[in-house]
Scaffold this active site. Sequence first.
Site, PDB file in Angstrom:
ATOM      1  N   SER A 112      -4.644   0.847   4.252  1.00 19.65           N
ATOM      2  CA  SER A 112      -5.272   2.122   3.911  1.00 19.65           C
ATOM      3  C   SER A 112      -6.467   1.861   2.998  1.00 19.65           C
ATOM      4  O   SER A 112      -7.400   1.169   3.395  1.00 19.65           O
ATOM      5  CB  SER A 112      -4.247   3.064   3.284  1.00 19.65           C
ATOM      6  OG  SER A 112      -4.703   4.383   3.278  1.00 19.65           O
ATOM      7  N   ASP A 117      -2.558   8.919  13.190  1.00 23.15           N
ATOM      8  CA  ASP A 117      -2.812   8.845  11.758  1.00 23.15           C
ATOM      9  C   ASP A 117      -3.837   9.907  11.373  1.00 23.15           C
ATOM     10  O   ASP A 117      -4.978   9.875  11.842  1.00 23.15           O
ATOM     11  CB  ASP A 117      -3.331   7.445  11.405  1.00 23.15           C
ATOM     12  CG  ASP A 117      -3.456   7.206   9.910  1.00 23.15           C
ATOM     13  OD1 ASP A 117      -3.364   8.184   9.139  1.00 23.15           O
ATOM     14  OD2 ASP A 117      -3.657   6.049   9.513  1.00 23.15           O
ATOM     15  N   HIS A 151       0.427   7.350   9.791  1.00 17.99           N
ATOM     16  CA  HIS A 151      -0.185   6.471   8.799  1.00 17.99           C
ATOM     17  C   HIS A 151       0.735   5.329   8.383  1.00 17.99           C
ATOM     18  O   HIS A 151       0.278   4.236   8.074  1.00 17.99           O
ATOM     19  CB  HIS A 151      -0.578   7.302   7.570  1.00 17.99           C
ATOM     20  CG  HIS A 151      -1.482   6.599   6.619  1.00 17.99           C
ATOM     21  ND1 HIS A 151      -2.745   6.170   6.961  1.00 17.99           N
ATOM     22  CD2 HIS A 151      -1.307   6.241   5.313  1.00 17.99           C
ATOM     23  CE1 HIS A 151      -3.319   5.589   5.915  1.00 17.99           C
ATOM     24  NE2 HIS A 151      -2.463   5.616   4.899  1.00 17.99           N
TER      25      HIS A 151
END
Length: 707
Positions: free
Chosen positions: A551, A637, A675
């Site tokens: 991320s 995501d 995610h």
Amino acid sequence: MPSPTPPTAERRPHVREHHGDRFEDPYAWMKDLEDPALLAHLEAENAYAEALTAHLAPLRSTLFQEIKGRVKETDLSVPVASGPWWYYSRTVEGRQYASQVRAPRTDPATRPDPEAAEVPGEQVVVDGNAEAGDSEFFSMGALTVSHDHRVVAFSVDTSGDERFDLTVRVVETGEVLDTALTGIGYGAELSRDGAFVFYTRLDDAWRPFQLWRHRVGSPVADDVLVHQEDDERFWMGVSSSRDERWLVLGLGSKTTSEVHLLDAQDPEGEWRVVAPRRDGIEYDVEPAGDRLLVVHNTDTPDADLAWAPLDATSHEQWVPMLRSGEGERFVAVDSFDRATVLSLRTGGLTALRVLPRDAAAESGHGPAWDVEVDQGVHSIGLGDNPEPDQTAIQVVVESWTTPRSVLDVELDTGERTLLKQQPVLGDFDPANYVEHREWVAAADGALVPVSVVRRVGVEADGTNPGIVTAYGSYEISSDPYFSVARLSLLDRGVVFAVAHVRGGGEMGRRWYDEGKLLAKPVTFTDTLACVDHLVAGGWMAPDRVGLEGGSAGGLLVGAVLNLGPDRFRVAHAAVPFVDALTTMLQPDLPLTVGEWEEWGNPLADAETYAAMKAYAPYENIGAVDYPAVLATSSLHDTRVYVTEPAKWVTRLREVVTSDPLTRPVLLRTEMSAGHGGRSGRYAAWEQIAWEWAFVLDQLGATEPVSN
């Protein structure tokens, strides 16, 4: 047999112009997630990744079996008392998801044995496997039981897009009372009488911006909007107090917060603001019987503890209780009848401080004491403690080499009782592994902590394969945690290191402030300083270093590779935020406006634009040799669109000069996940095994070491 050919993506010229800068992006078209060309491209990338790594199938299978073989697949969590029941989770061999269950609390002093195969009178509250059904993805967003323990409300996501459908059901009979709420946000709370559910709705940017009240069993059209947050920087969440007397609405941006309270016995009443928001002021509220406890940063960046009247409506009513000391960061406060427990950071690590209730003390609390921890480098935090009148609190402790341990800590005496330690099967012996912390001088002289984990017998002789991981954003700390899967790396002689770089929260608010906005490049140079230190100290061979981050940590991976590609043999960027500038220039995208307080607003500020332009991974790839790169993503995501790694990988292949066979650049996309990647535990282990097989192969560390 000919080598697989990497996919090529169509070039569609697109020019971006801001603040006098002109950038041509031929892959901007990938932002359309419903474009058949993008879906076809992702499928082709997956096929290429599988073909190029087909020789790693045996290693992937071995890693998966190692992980699986160390896990006690049929297991219970530590039962927690709530009202007339013990609540806990149960996993069963062969099933992907845990079940949330309960058993009668016939003897309040004796909890069910967490090692027991069967518990008399056990009832299933929610079975994750039954709720998942045939879905390839499953995640739970809310799980709350009514005050009388009759009804459970829970929400599930079966696609990975973080939108949830809610069910209200009678626990004992399974009778479904309501399924009307669909596509809602995280979290939900029942009113004290169980007649209403409070839930959040998301706007087009995936931001929870509305709180609604829904009468169980009634049409959604009759729902009442309780609060709408029009400031696009702010998110919201709903919860309840420990004593269940209050419903709590928390509103927060990256730098400012506001809390509203509602009497849980008056669900149709008016919510009250504890203190109106003030820019730059963050506070959390804990109802504590006849008053409120408040952790806030009004006077101290690292926060103080105050109390306020139960009916407080202004920060001027906050009365100081305890100030954070040198090197401390107050994080949260929890109230019990016998004591207040303060969660904090000190010396770069987590801690719990107990403030006993003492009516004779001016503050209402007696002398404070910290919960003891045996491990030098550790994580400690509160476990599940639902009842205010508990005489002992559940505490969770772990380290890089010590499995997660759940303890009871007596609030009156500090006596600790081990309730359960995470079982690790096979030949695991914690004495075979070593962890320590080193301090690295950054370019500006700041000392950056680095956690180093290895197997006993692995010495600093300059020959070891190593993996460095870092995050460094949002004041999130990369605290020690035990991982069964990580043992497979350590057993192959890999030195695993975590760089606690600025932008994170390890060393307090200053640590965060020095690695955000215009200072963001410090996060990347801190990482390189840590890598160079580990190599110079002999912990890692200069040609056997891997870099990993996810991320915002994936942005770190991309930026660090651009700065020092020669430092690494392989890099894994998970759901990476690698096209940060493009995203921050589009306020209509999910999360963008709320992220401006973290990264800056390049639309409005030329200096911010220039700073982001200088480090954005996608826009700064050099025509030099790069390490092997694995980018992993998920089609659904909503936090980091698959667009970003897809563009980045395509651009890397075009620009870098590395041999595509010995140092390949791969993109692997989970087509039914969000995610966090795959959801089921076996599916998650398979994903980990796939990724680590690639990394270990590049590091030349595929076989266990003999020491």
